[in-house]
Design a protein around this motif. Structure first.
Motif, short mmCIF file in Angstrom:
data_model
loop_
_atom_site.label_atom_id
_atom_site.label_comp_id
_atom_site.label_asym_id
_atom_site.label_seq_id
_atom_site.Cartn_x
_atom_site.Cartn_y
_atom_site.Cartn_z
N ALA A 94 0.81 -1.22 0.00
CA ALA A 94 0.00 0.00 0.00
C ALA A 94 0.84 1.27 0.00
N LEU A 95 1.99 1.24 0.67
CA LEU A 95 2.80 2.45 0.83
C LEU A 95 4.12 2.38 0.09
N GLY A 96 4.36 1.30 -0.64
CA GLY A 96 5.59 1.19 -1.41
C GLY A 96 6.84 1.08 -0.55
N LEU A 97 6.79 0.26 0.49
CA LEU A 97 7.91 0.14 1.43
C LEU A 97 8.75 -1.08 1.11
N THR A 98 10.00 -1.03 1.55
CA THR A 98 10.85 -2.21 1.50
C THR A 98 10.63 -3.05 2.76
N GLY A 99 11.17 -4.26 2.76
CA GLY A 99 11.05 -5.11 3.94
C GLY A 99 11.71 -4.50 5.16
N THR A 100 12.84 -3.84 4.94
CA THR A 100 13.54 -3.18 6.05
C THR A 100 12.70 -2.04 6.62
N GLN A 101 12.08 -1.26 5.73
CA GLN A 101 11.26 -0.13 6.20
C GLN A 101 10.03 -0.61 6.96
N SER A 102 9.41 -1.68 6.48
CA SER A 102 8.19 -2.15 7.14
C SER A 102 8.48 -2.79 8.50
N ALA A 103 9.74 -3.11 8.76
CA ALA A 103 10.11 -3.68 10.07
C ALA A 103 10.37 -2.60 11.11
N LEU A 104 10.47 -1.34 10.69
CA LEU A 104 10.85 -0.26 11.62
C LEU A 104 9.91 -0.12 12.82
N PRO A 105 8.58 -0.14 12.64
CA PRO A 105 7.72 0.00 13.82
C PRO A 105 7.98 -1.07 14.87
N PHE A 106 8.15 -2.33 14.43
CA PHE A 106 8.41 -3.41 15.37
C PHE A 106 9.75 -3.22 16.07
N GLN A 107 10.80 -2.90 15.30
CA GLN A 107 12.12 -2.74 15.89
C GLN A 107 12.14 -1.60 16.89
N LEU A 108 11.53 -0.46 16.52
CA LEU A 108 11.48 0.68 17.44
C LEU A 108 10.65 0.33 18.66
N GLY A 109 9.58 -0.43 18.48
CA GLY A 109 8.75 -0.84 19.61
C GLY A 109 9.53 -1.66 20.63
N ILE A 110 10.38 -2.59 20.15
CA ILE A 110 11.18 -3.41 21.06
C ILE A 110 12.23 -2.56 21.77
N VAL A 111 12.84 -1.63 21.04
CA VAL A 111 13.82 -0.73 21.66
C VAL A 111 13.14 0.11 22.74
N MET A 112 11.97 0.67 22.43
CA MET A 112 11.26 1.49 23.40
C MET A 112 10.75 0.65 24.57
N LEU A 113 10.44 -0.61 24.32
CA LEU A 113 10.04 -1.49 25.41
C LEU A 113 11.14 -1.53 26.48
N GLY A 114 12.37 -1.80 26.03
CA GLY A 114 13.48 -1.88 26.98
C GLY A 114 13.76 -0.56 27.67
#
Length: 435
Positions: free
Chosen positions: A47-67
């Motif tokens: 839908a937004l023309g993202l790469t696999g790396t870009q679409s993983a950003l919310p999850f990765q940032l979420g785990i970093v912010m969790l810690g």
């Protein structure tokens, strides 16, 4: 707000302590949705023309912010109590979905990253540690089982969220509008569901708190950081999580690559089923192994996680493609150790540092998860990409990373062996703890 004040959550004398684990589960089953983020990756990319790396950003940032939020908010959680913490968690986690819905609707991906990753990640961290010290105080006789029940919910949240999210995307559409509606429903439903925990949670009465204060060991969060025991456990948790999350993040393509040259390769549907099995092992391991630790001791059960885990990685590296059942069983065992490590560590901290500020100490320890959440997938993906560029395929893509994971678990095993009782000079005076 008076309703959220710790004094308003003190349980009456006849309060049933078995009502507290469901309160914790209402939060952990919700925030466990984080493990189902991969459901949103393909539609967001299309839908937004993202790469696999870009679409993983919310999850990765979420785990970093969790810690980070667990580390910096742990003391506030201890001071203000579990109802305040669960309310903050519900507010942030649900608001994260609402912000993400706006981002998907307007096709502003940075709002999805901000909402789900940053704001929602704060809700993840505060929610994850919110019930820990309360459960340990209610169940001093079985702390491993108590925390295992709650943290099991975080591992099992994806089993609910994954099919639910997929069904909504099919109903609403996989375009930006459908994704926005799905995020919106998540935000509203999770706000209601987590409110059950906010209303239900209670802390032990003052007499029980004073009894806890008279326990043999009570170490403040500040002093815990000065002990070698804390940093040994930090290494243990970091490397145990790194080893587990490396497989979890790459599970579907890994099993297909391992058996691509066999007479019966693994189909996409079977690979998805494999991912579901790993989620189940992650969830069951949290309650099973943490409960076992109440019987055999924390140090012994971590010997199992790290020692047997290293041997299991060795089997995968040397003979993982010999048999599909062997591969599946080994991977499920590793993921059960991964989940068990999360669920057992609060009780391990209680044994070493007491219950005085165990929630705050647990929060600081979860910074190990922030690093592992980046390190594990990075090791597996970077090595696989390098091997692919060199013309290799199949199990050869992963052999090196499997040996690295085995080495990390051996280092964690040594760190666990170095754990000793905390020196009395780090203990808090009884008068301070009671106050």
């Amino acid at each position: 707000m008076g309703f959220l004040d710790r004094s308003r959550t003190i349980a009456p004398p006849d309060w049933n302590r078995w009502l507290v684990p469901p309160a914790a589960l209402s939060v952990h089953l919700a925030i466990g949705q984080a493990y189902a983020w991969s459901v949103f990756k393909p539609p967001l990319e299309d839908a937004l023309g993202l790469t696999g790396t870009q679409s993983a950003l919310p999850f990765q940032l979420g785990i970093v912010m969790l810690g980070l939020s667990a580390a910096f908010g742990g003391t506030l959680v201890e001071r203000n109590g579990p109802r305040w913490a669960m309310f903050v968690s519900a507010t942030c986690f649900s608001s994260g979905f609402l912000i993400s819905a706006l981002g998907a609707w307007t096709q502003q991906y940075w709002l999805v990253v901000l909402g789900y990753g940053f704001v929602g990640g704060i809700g993840l961290g505060i929610g994850y540690i919110s019930p820990v010290s309360t459960l340990i105080k209610w169940f001093p006789d079985r702390p491993g089982m108590a925390t295992g029940i709650a943290i099991m919910g975080f591992g099992g949240g994806a089993l609910i969220a994954s099919p639910w999210s997929a069904q909504m995307l099919e109903s609403f559409g996989r375009d930006s509008g459908g994704i926005a509606r799905t995020f919106l429903v998540h935000g509203v439903v999770y706000a209601v569901f987590m409110s059950v925990g906010v209303l239900l949670v209670r802390v032990p009465a003052t007499v029980a708190e004073k009894a806890v204060a008279r326990s043999a060991v009570n170490v403040s969060a500040r002093n815990a950081l000065r002990t070698p025991q804390f940093w040994c456990l930090w290494v243990v948790l970091c490397f145990n999580v790194t080893a587990g999350i490396g497989i979890l993040e790459k599970a579907s393509p890994m099993i297909r690559d391992f058996f691509e040259g066999t007479p019966v390769p693994v189909a996409a549907g079977a690979a998805a089923g494999f991912v579901a099995l790993l989620s189940l092992a992650n969830m069951v391991g949290r309650i099973a192994w943490s409960s076992t630790s109440d019987l055999v001791g924390r140090k012994n059960v971590y010997r199992l996680y790290l020692g047997v885990g290293a041997l299991t990685y060795l089997v995968l590296a040397l003979a993982g493609n010999a048999s599909k059942p062997l591969f599946v069983v080994c991977a499920m065992l590793i993921l059960s150790f991964y989940g068990g490590g999360f669920a057992t560590v609060p009780a391990y901290l209680k044994d070493l540092f007491g219950t005085y500020q165990v929630g705050a100490i647990h929060g600081r320890l979860l910074t190990a998860w922030s690093l592992a959440g980046v390190l594990g997938p990075l090791i597996v993906n970077a090595i696989a990409d390098g091997q692919l560029a060199a013309g290799r395929s199949g199990p050869d893509l992963y052999t090196t990373s499997l040996f690295i994971m085995m080495g990390l678990l051996v280092v964690g095993f040594v760190a666990n062996e170095l754990v000793r009782p905390v020196d009395a000079k780090y203990h808090e005076p009884v008068g301070e703890v009671v106050r």
